[in-house]
Design a protein around this motif. Structure first.
Motif, mmCIF file in Angstrom:
data_model
loop_
_atom_site.group_PDB
_atom_site.id
_atom_site.type_symbol
_atom_site.label_atom_id
_atom_site.label_comp_id
_atom_site.label_asym_id
_atom_site.label_seq_id
_atom_site.Cartn_x
_atom_site.Cartn_y
_atom_site.Cartn_z
ATOM 1 N N ALA A 24 -2.962 7.237 5.804
ATOM 2 C CA ALA A 24 -2.763 6.649 7.345
ATOM 3 C C ALA A 24 -4.278 6.563 7.537
ATOM 4 O O ALA A 24 -4.631 6.206 8.852
ATOM 5 C CB ALA A 24 -3.036 8.416 7.107
ATOM 6 N N ALA A 25 -5.103 6.163 6.922
ATOM 7 C CA ALA A 25 -6.522 5.476 7.172
ATOM 8 C C ALA A 25 -6.404 3.594 7.380
ATOM 9 O O ALA A 25 -7.036 2.801 7.466
ATOM 10 C CB ALA A 25 -7.646 5.933 6.257
ATOM 11 N N GLY A 26 -4.913 3.048 7.250
ATOM 12 C CA GLY A 26 -4.976 1.707 6.661
ATOM 13 C C GLY A 26 -5.885 1.460 5.363
ATOM 14 O O GLY A 26 -5.050 -0.591 5.194
ATOM 15 N N ARG A 27 -5.200 1.563 4.378
ATOM 16 C CA ARG A 27 -6.493 1.807 2.685
ATOM 17 C C ARG A 27 -4.705 1.833 2.035
ATOM 18 O O ARG A 27 -3.280 1.810 2.665
ATOM 19 C CB ARG A 27 -6.884 2.636 2.378
ATOM 20 C CG ARG A 27 -8.076 2.556 2.628
ATOM 21 C CD ARG A 27 -9.279 3.375 2.146
ATOM 22 N NE ARG A 27 -8.623 4.861 2.388
ATOM 23 C CZ ARG A 27 -9.012 6.150 2.796
ATOM 24 N NH1 ARG A 27 -10.516 6.093 2.909
ATOM 25 N NH2 ARG A 27 -8.327 7.334 2.618
ATOM 26 N N PRO A 28 -4.782 -0.257 1.708
ATOM 27 C CA PRO A 28 -3.114 -0.045 0.364
ATOM 28 C C PRO A 28 -4.243 1.188 -0.185
ATOM 29 O O PRO A 28 -4.134 1.939 -1.140
ATOM 30 C CB PRO A 28 -3.307 -1.010 -0.489
ATOM 31 C CG PRO A 28 -4.912 -1.387 0.159
ATOM 32 C CD PRO A 28 -5.422 -0.858 1.364
ATOM 33 N N VAL A 29 -1.952 2.424 -0.455
ATOM 34 C CA VAL A 29 -2.167 2.643 -1.632
ATOM 35 C C VAL A 29 -0.980 1.962 -2.925
ATOM 36 O O VAL A 29 0.263 2.100 -2.773
ATOM 37 C CB VAL A 29 -0.480 3.820 -1.014
ATOM 38 C CG1 VAL A 29 -0.871 4.557 -1.879
ATOM 39 C CG2 VAL A 29 -1.475 4.478 -0.241
ATOM 40 N N PRO A 30 -1.507 1.976 -3.937
ATOM 41 C CA PRO A 30 -1.054 1.200 -4.900
ATOM 42 C C PRO A 30 0.147 2.601 -5.186
ATOM 43 O O PRO A 30 -0.338 3.645 -5.615
ATOM 44 C CB PRO A 30 -2.078 1.465 -6.374
ATOM 45 C CG PRO A 30 -3.218 1.703 -5.433
ATOM 46 C CD PRO A 30 -2.768 2.479 -4.193
ATOM 47 N N PRO A 31 0.959 1.762 -6.709
ATOM 48 C CA PRO A 31 1.556 3.084 -6.589
ATOM 49 C C PRO A 31 1.357 3.337 -8.558
ATOM 50 O O PRO A 31 -0.049 2.943 -8.973
ATOM 51 C CB PRO A 31 2.680 1.609 -8.245
ATOM 52 C CG PRO A 31 2.211 0.537 -8.129
ATOM 53 C CD PRO A 31 1.115 0.328 -6.955
ATOM 54 N N SER A 32 2.115 5.445 -8.005
ATOM 55 C CA SER A 32 1.077 5.648 -9.327
ATOM 56 C C SER A 32 1.351 4.741 -10.555
ATOM 57 O O SER A 32 2.569 5.137 -10.978
ATOM 58 C CB SER A 32 2.140 7.116 -9.292
ATOM 59 O OG SER A 32 1.863 8.018 -10.343
ATOM 60 N N ALA A 33 -0.240 5.273 -11.330
ATOM 61 C CA ALA A 33 0.613 5.077 -12.484
ATOM 62 C C ALA A 33 -1.564 5.889 -14.031
ATOM 63 O O ALA A 33 -1.742 5.536 -13.228
ATOM 64 C CB ALA A 33 0.069 3.718 -12.790
ATOM 65 N N ASP A 34 -1.449 5.630 -14.491
ATOM 66 C CA ASP A 34 -2.275 6.009 -15.388
ATOM 67 C C ASP A 34 -3.258 4.892 -15.734
ATOM 68 O O ASP A 34 -3.976 5.181 -15.444
ATOM 69 C CB ASP A 34 -1.672 6.397 -17.040
ATOM 70 C CG ASP A 34 -0.179 7.362 -17.349
ATOM 71 O OD1 ASP A 34 -1.085 8.566 -16.173
ATOM 72 O OD2 ASP A 34 -0.521 7.308 -17.829
ATOM 73 N N ARG A 35 -2.594 3.788 -15.506
ATOM 74 C CA ARG A 35 -3.190 2.390 -15.247
ATOM 75 C C ARG A 35 -3.193 1.888 -14.763
ATOM 76 O O ARG A 35 -1.669 1.100 -14.535
ATOM 77 C CB ARG A 35 -3.499 1.551 -17.114
ATOM 78 C CG ARG A 35 -4.653 0.741 -17.024
ATOM 79 C CD ARG A 35 -4.716 0.073 -18.468
ATOM 80 N NE ARG A 35 -5.207 -0.975 -18.773
ATOM 81 C CZ ARG A 35 -5.543 -1.298 -19.559
ATOM 82 N NH1 ARG A 35 -5.155 -0.652 -20.660
ATOM 83 N NH2 ARG A 35 -6.056 -2.407 -19.762
ATOM 84 N N ILE A 36 -4.002 0.386 -13.804
ATOM 85 C CA ILE A 36 -3.339 -0.402 -13.170
ATOM 86 C C ILE A 36 -3.780 -1.640 -13.617
ATOM 87 O O ILE A 36 -5.182 -1.800 -13.421
ATOM 88 C CB ILE A 36 -3.581 -0.031 -11.615
ATOM 89 C CG1 ILE A 36 -3.072 1.145 -11.024
ATOM 90 C CG2 ILE A 36 -3.058 -1.520 -10.503
ATOM 91 C CD1 ILE A 36 -3.211 1.147 -10.200
ATOM 92 N N GLU A 37 -3.237 -2.283 -13.799
ATOM 93 C CA GLU A 37 -3.888 -4.273 -14.107
ATOM 94 C C GLU A 37 -3.862 -4.995 -12.811
ATOM 95 O O GLU A 37 -2.261 -5.126 -12.820
ATOM 96 C CB GLU A 37 -3.284 -4.701 -15.434
ATOM 97 C CG GLU A 37 -3.687 -4.132 -16.784
ATOM 98 C CD GLU A 37 -4.150 -4.366 -17.503
ATOM 99 O OE1 GLU A 37 -4.829 -5.633 -17.203
ATOM 100 O OE2 GLU A 37 -5.249 -3.289 -17.748
#
Length: 100
Positions: A24-37
């Motif tokens: 809602a604030a225009g920030r990117p939402v990464p996929p749900s994950a325990d770790r993001i590379e």
């Protein structure tokens, strides 16, 4: 005899930072994950091979190009080793600039 696992031990997801949905604030939402590379600065962009741009990661040509990108196999081996740790991640998302 033990029963086979019903859930995968490790789930890898690929995504493109340029294609993330926004909150809602225009920030990117990464996929749900325990770790993001974030591999944008670590690996050469395989999309330089223009003939794969309309293909997805299930296509053998795409897999061949990505897996033969310098550093890709080492990254996968590192993530697999990390995931083998008792408290290691079970969901890892790998993000590049434009991939899906």
């Amino acid at each position: 005899m033990p029963e086979p696992a019903t859930e995968p031990v490790l789930v890898l997801t690929s995504f493109g930072f340029l294609h993330l949905p926004k909150d809602a604030a225009g920030r990117p939402v990464p996929p749900s994950a325990d770790r993001i590379e974030d591999v944008r600065d670590r690996l050469r962009d395989p999309a330089a091979a223009r003939d794969i741009l309309d293909l997805d990661g299930l296509n053998p040509r795409v897999q061949d190009i990505v897996l033969n990108t310098p550093g890709a196999r080492e990254l996968i081996a590192n993530l697999a080793d990390y995931a083998d740790l008792p408290a290691g991640p079970r969901r890892i998302a790998i993000g590049c600039a434009g991939g899906l």
